[in-house]
Design a protein around this motif. Structure first.
Motif, PDB file in Angstrom:
ATOM      1  N   GLN A   1       0.841  -1.201   0.000  1.00 30.23           N
ATOM      2  CA  GLN A   1       0.000   0.000   0.000  1.00 30.23           C
ATOM      3  C   GLN A   1       0.879   1.255   0.000  1.00 30.23           C
ATOM      4  O   GLN A   1       0.825   2.074   0.917  1.00 30.23           O
ATOM      5  CB  GLN A   1      -0.931   0.001   1.211  1.00 30.23           C
ATOM      6  CG  GLN A   1      -1.893  -1.178   1.253  1.00 30.23           C
ATOM      7  CD  GLN A   1      -2.798  -1.156   2.479  1.00 30.23           C
ATOM      8  OE1 GLN A   1      -2.784  -0.213   3.276  1.00 30.23           O
ATOM      9  NE2 GLN A   1      -3.614  -2.181   2.631  1.00 30.23           N
ATOM     10  N   LEU A   2       1.678   1.405  -1.034  1.00 25.87           N
ATOM     11  CA  LEU A   2       2.574   2.559  -1.142  1.00 25.87           C
ATOM     12  C   LEU A   2       1.803   3.733  -1.734  1.00 25.87           C
ATOM     13  O   LEU A   2       1.284   3.654  -2.848  1.00 25.87           O
ATOM     14  CB  LEU A   2       3.778   2.205  -2.011  1.00 25.87           C
ATOM     15  CG  LEU A   2       4.961   3.168  -1.940  1.00 25.87           C
ATOM     16  CD1 LEU A   2       5.575   3.173  -0.544  1.00 25.87           C
ATOM     17  CD2 LEU A   2       6.016   2.792  -2.983  1.00 25.87           C
ATOM     18  N   ASP A   3       1.752   4.839  -0.983  1.00 22.07           N
ATOM     19  CA  ASP A   3       0.848   5.946  -1.320  1.00 22.07           C
ATOM     20  C   ASP A   3       1.627   7.245  -1.506  1.00 22.07           C
ATOM     21  O   ASP A   3       2.796   7.352  -1.149  1.00 22.07           O
ATOM     22  CB  ASP A   3      -0.180   6.102  -0.191  1.00 22.07           C
ATOM     23  CG  ASP A   3      -1.515   6.647  -0.675  1.00 22.07           C
ATOM     24  OD1 ASP A   3      -1.573   7.233  -1.772  1.00 22.07           O
ATOM     25  OD2 ASP A   3      -2.499   6.485   0.068  1.00 22.07           O
ATOM     26  N   TRP A   4       0.954   8.239  -2.053  1.00 19.18           N
ATOM     27  CA  TRP A   4       1.546   9.533  -2.375  1.00 19.18           C
ATOM     28  C   TRP A   4       0.857  10.642  -1.595  1.00 19.18           C
ATOM     29  O   TRP A   4      -0.294  10.526  -1.185  1.00 19.18           O
ATOM     30  CB  TRP A   4       1.375   9.805  -3.876  1.00 19.18           C
ATOM     31  CG  TRP A   4      -0.072   9.772  -4.308  1.00 19.18           C
ATOM     32  CD1 TRP A   4      -1.012  10.750  -4.157  1.00 19.18           C
ATOM     33  CD2 TRP A   4      -0.747   8.679  -4.934  1.00 19.18           C
ATOM     34  NE1 TRP A   4      -2.226  10.348  -4.657  1.00 19.18           N
ATOM     35  CE2 TRP A   4      -2.098   9.071  -5.141  1.00 19.18           C
ATOM     36  CE3 TRP A   4      -0.355   7.413  -5.353  1.00 19.18           C
ATOM     37  CZ2 TRP A   4      -3.039   8.245  -5.745  1.00 19.18           C
ATOM     38  CZ3 TRP A   4      -1.299   6.583  -5.950  1.00 19.18           C
ATOM     39  CH2 TRP A   4      -2.622   7.000  -6.149  1.00 19.18           C
ATOM     40  N   GLU A   5       1.551  11.786  -1.421  1.00 22.33           N
ATOM     41  CA  GLU A   5       0.967  12.990  -0.820  1.00 22.33           C
ATOM     42  C   GLU A   5       1.796  14.200  -1.252  1.00 22.33           C
ATOM     43  O   GLU A   5       2.934  14.360  -0.825  1.00 22.33           O
ATOM     44  CB  GLU A   5       0.942  12.906   0.718  1.00 22.33           C
ATOM     45  CG  GLU A   5       0.041  11.813   1.271  1.00 22.33           C
ATOM     46  CD  GLU A   5      -0.089  11.871   2.790  1.00 22.33           C
ATOM     47  OE1 GLU A   5       0.549  12.757   3.408  1.00 22.33           O
ATOM     48  OE2 GLU A   5      -0.820  11.043   3.361  1.00 22.33           O
ATOM     49  N   CYS A   6       1.242  15.051  -2.082  1.00 22.99           N
ATOM     50  CA  CYS A   6       1.923  16.273  -2.522  1.00 22.99           C
ATOM     51  C   CYS A   6       1.795  17.338  -1.433  1.00 22.99           C
ATOM     52  O   CYS A   6       0.688  17.666  -1.010  1.00 22.99           O
ATOM     53  CB  CYS A   6       1.305  16.783  -3.822  1.00 22.99           C
ATOM     54  SG  CYS A   6       2.001  18.331  -4.420  1.00 22.99           S
ATOM     55  N   GLU A   7       2.945  17.892  -0.992  1.00 21.62           N
ATOM     56  CA  GLU A   7       2.913  18.819   0.126  1.00 21.62           C
ATOM     57  C   GLU A   7       3.859  20.004  -0.093  1.00 21.62           C
ATOM     58  O   GLU A   7       4.970  19.836  -0.604  1.00 21.62           O
ATOM     59  CB  GLU A   7       3.295  18.109   1.425  1.00 21.62           C
ATOM     60  CG  GLU A   7       2.454  16.865   1.681  1.00 21.62           C
ATOM     61  CD  GLU A   7       2.542  16.362   3.106  1.00 21.62           C
ATOM     62  OE1 GLU A   7       3.187  17.031   3.943  1.00 21.62           O
ATOM     63  OE2 GLU A   7       1.943  15.298   3.382  1.00 21.62           O
TER      64      GLU A   7
ATOM     65  N   LEU B   1      -1.081  16.445  -8.066  1.00 23.56           N
ATOM     66  CA  LEU B   1      -0.206  15.284  -8.210  1.00 23.56           C
ATOM     67  C   LEU B   1      -0.770  14.371  -9.286  1.00 23.56           C
ATOM     68  O   LEU B   1      -1.978  14.147  -9.358  1.00 23.56           O
ATOM     69  CB  LEU B   1      -0.075  14.535  -6.881  1.00 23.56           C
ATOM     70  CG  LEU B   1       0.890  13.338  -6.903  1.00 23.56           C
ATOM     71  CD1 LEU B   1       1.720  13.299  -5.613  1.00 23.56           C
ATOM     72  CD2 LEU B   1       0.143  12.020  -7.075  1.00 23.56           C
ATOM     73  N   ARG B   2       0.145  13.855 -10.117  1.00 28.00           N
ATOM     74  CA  ARG B   2      -0.227  12.932 -11.182  1.00 28.00           C
ATOM     75  C   ARG B   2       0.555  11.633 -11.028  1.00 28.00           C
ATOM     76  O   ARG B   2       1.720  11.647 -10.634  1.00 28.00           O
ATOM     77  CB  ARG B   2       0.069  13.532 -12.563  1.00 28.00           C
ATOM     78  CG  ARG B   2      -0.826  14.710 -12.936  1.00 28.00           C
ATOM     79  CD  ARG B   2      -0.351  15.370 -14.223  1.00 28.00           C
ATOM     80  NE  ARG B   2      -1.303  16.345 -14.721  1.00 28.00           N
ATOM     81  CZ  ARG B   2      -1.435  17.585 -14.234  1.00 28.00           C
ATOM     82  NH1 ARG B   2      -0.645  17.992 -13.254  1.00 28.00           N
ATOM     83  NH2 ARG B   2      -2.328  18.406 -14.742  1.00 28.00           N
ATOM     84  N   VAL B   3      -0.092  10.536 -11.353  1.00 35.61           N
ATOM     85  CA  VAL B   3       0.564   9.241 -11.438  1.00 35.61           C
ATOM     86  C   VAL B   3       0.385   8.751 -12.868  1.00 35.61           C
ATOM     87  O   VAL B   3      -0.746   8.610 -13.351  1.00 35.61           O
ATOM     88  CB  VAL B   3      -0.027   8.223 -10.445  1.00 35.61           C
ATOM     89  CG1 VAL B   3       0.653   6.862 -10.610  1.00 35.61           C
ATOM     90  CG2 VAL B   3       0.146   8.720  -9.007  1.00 35.61           C
ATOM     91  N   ASN B   4       1.500   8.564 -13.570  1.00 30.90           N
ATOM     92  CA  ASN B   4       1.465   8.154 -14.983  1.00 30.90           C
ATOM     93  C   ASN B   4       0.602   9.093 -15.816  1.00 30.90           C
ATOM     94  O   ASN B   4      -0.124   8.677 -16.718  1.00 30.90           O
ATOM     95  CB  ASN B   4       0.974   6.710 -15.110  1.00 30.90           C
ATOM     96  CG  ASN B   4       1.831   5.743 -14.324  1.00 30.90           C
ATOM     97  OD1 ASN B   4       3.038   5.936 -14.179  1.00 30.90           O
ATOM     98  ND2 ASN B   4       1.213   4.691 -13.800  1.00 30.90           N
TER      99      ASN B   4
ATOM    100  N   VAL C   1      -5.403  11.082  -2.013  1.00 30.55           N
ATOM    101  CA  VAL C   1      -4.372  10.062  -1.829  1.00 30.55           C
ATOM    102  C   VAL C   1      -4.907   8.717  -2.306  1.00 30.55           C
ATOM    103  O   VAL C   1      -6.118   8.510  -2.426  1.00 30.55           O
ATOM    104  CB  VAL C   1      -3.923   9.978  -0.357  1.00 30.55           C
ATOM    105  CG1 VAL C   1      -3.388  11.333   0.098  1.00 30.55           C
ATOM    106  CG2 VAL C   1      -5.040   9.515   0.555  1.00 30.55           C
ATOM    107  N   GLY C   2      -3.986   7.796  -2.580  1.00 31.92           N
ATOM    108  CA  GLY C   2      -4.390   6.515  -3.158  1.00 31.92           C
ATOM    109  C   GLY C   2      -5.343   5.726  -2.287  1.00 31.92           C
ATOM    110  O   GLY C   2      -6.263   5.058  -2.786  1.00 31.92           O
TER     111      GLY C   2
END
Length: 314
Positions: free
Chosen positions: A142-148, A221-224, A267-268
Motif C-alpha cells: 500500500q505505497l501511497d503519495w501525498e503532494c505537500e 499530483l499525477r501518477v502516470n 491520496v491513493g
C-alpha cells in the motif's frame, strides 16, 4: 531566487540557481571571483537572509555576458535534492477534505484536529528529482503519495508567535510524503513514512520574497499522467504561522529544518477501490510558483546495493 543543488557529468553536488532557462553554477562563480559564498545550499540556508542577499548583490551588479562561463543548459545538468534537512516535521490531517477521506479509508478520527498532528521523517528518507521511490513488496502493498508544500526554515525559531513566524522562513519547496499505509504501528507513523526514499524533495528552493502568498498556491499530483490530487494551500486547516508557532512551543526549529505542511485529499488510499503505487509508475507533484517534482517507482524487493542507498546530500 530559485536555488538548486546540481551535478554535471558525475561531479560532486554544487550550489546553483535558476537563471532564466539555464542553471548558474554559483560554486564556480564564487571560487573564480573570490566571493565569500558557501558551496552548498544547506550552508547558504544557514546564513539566512544574508546568504540570499549576497547572491543577489553579486548577480545584479554583473552584466549578463560576464556570467556566460558559469551557465549550463538545464539538459546538461542533473538536479539533486536541495539538501538533507536536519529535521523533517510532517503535518498530518491538515486539509479538511483529507480529514474526511482519512477517516473513511484509514480509520483516523473524523473530527477535525484541534491542534496540528505532527510526525517526523528522517533525513535518510530524502531523495531528489528523478531519483527512485523504492517499492519493497516485502514491506508494503500500500505505497501511497501525498503532494505537500515544504517550508524551509532560515532562522532559529524557539517559542515564536504566529506574527513572528514568517521572519523565520528561508523559502519553499515540494515534498512528496510517500507512505506505506500498511506499516502504521499502533497509530505510530514513523516507519510508515520514514523508510528510505519516502521523502522526495525539490526540485528547487524558492526564497520567501518570491512567493508572497504561500497560502494561495495551487497544488496537484499525477501518477502516470493521471491527475490524483488537485487542490490549493488555501484549504490548509492550520496555516504556516500556526504550524511554526505550535512546533516551536516545545521544539526548536533550526536553519535547514523543513516542515511538510500536509496533503490535500486524493491520496491513493481514498479511492474506491484504493489505488497504490507500483514499480514502473511515475509520480509528478506540482506546486504553483515552485515547479514539478518527478520520481519513478522501482522494485526494491532484492538485496540493497551501495548504489541504491540514499544519497547523503550536504
Amino acid at each position: 531566487m530559485r536555488f538548486v543543488t546540481f551535478t554535471k557529468s558525475g561531479s560532486v553536488p554544487r550550489l546553483g540557481a535558476e537563471f532564466g532557462d539555464q542553471i548558474i553554477d554559483l560554486t564556480a562563480l564564487a571560487l573564480k571571483e573570490r566571493i565569500d559564498l558557501p558551496d552548498n545550499l544547506l550552508a547558504l540556508v544557514r546564513l539566512g537572509e544574508t546568504g540570499r542577499q549576497t547572491v543577489v548583490a553579486h548577480l545584479s551588479k554583473r552584466p549578463p555576458q560576464s556570467l556566460r562561463p558559469y551557465l549550463w543548459p538545464r539538459g546538461e545538468v542533473s538536479l539533486e535534492a536541495p539538501f538533507r534537512p536536519g529535521k523533517i516535521i510532517g503535518v498530518g490531517l491538515n486539509y479538511t477534505q483529507h480529514v474526511e477521506e482519512s477517516s473513511r479509508s484509514l480509520d483516523t478520527d473524523r473530527e477535525l484536529p484541534s491542534r496540528p498532528v505532527l510526525f517526523s521523517k528522517p533525513g535518510t528518507a530524502v531523495i531528489g528529482p528523478g531519483s527512485a521511490i523504492r517499492h519493497d513488496s516485502r514491506l508494503t502493498a500500500q505505497l501511497d503519495w501525498e503532494c505537500e508544500l515544504a517550508v524551509v526554515i532560515g532562522r532559529t525559531a524557539r517559542k515564536v508567535t504566529e506574527e513572528e513566524a514568517w521572519d523565520h522562513i528561508f523559502g519553499y519547496s515540494i515534498i512528496n510524503d510517500i507512505s506505506a499505509r500498511d506499516q502504521r504501528r499502533s497509530g505510530q507513523w514513523f516507519f510508515s513514512k520514514g523508510q528510505d526514499s519516502y521523502a522526495p524533495f525539490g526540485p528547487v528552493v524558492v526564497t520567501r520574497d518570491e512567493i508572497p502568498a504561500p497560502l494561495e498556491l495551487d497544488l496537484s499530483l499525477r501518477v502516470n499522467g493521471e491527475v490524483k490530487q488537485d487542490s490549493s494551500t488555501r484549504h490548509m486547516l492550520f496555516g504556516i504561522p500556526r504550524l511554526i508557532a505550535d512546533i516551536t512551543s516545545g521544539v526548536t526549529l533550526e536553519p535547514g529544518d523543513v516542515i511538510a505542511t500536509g496533503s490535500p485529499d486524493g491520496v491513493g488510499a481514498g479511492f474506491d477501490p484504493p489505488q497504490f503505487l507500483r514499480p514502473g509508475d511515475v509520480v509528478e507533484a506540482t506546486i504553483e510558483s515552485i515547479g514539478t517534482l518527478t520520481n519513478p517507482v522501482v522494485d526494491a524487493s532484492g538485496p540493497v546495493s551501495a548504489a541504491s542507498a540514499p544519497a547523503g546530500a550536504a
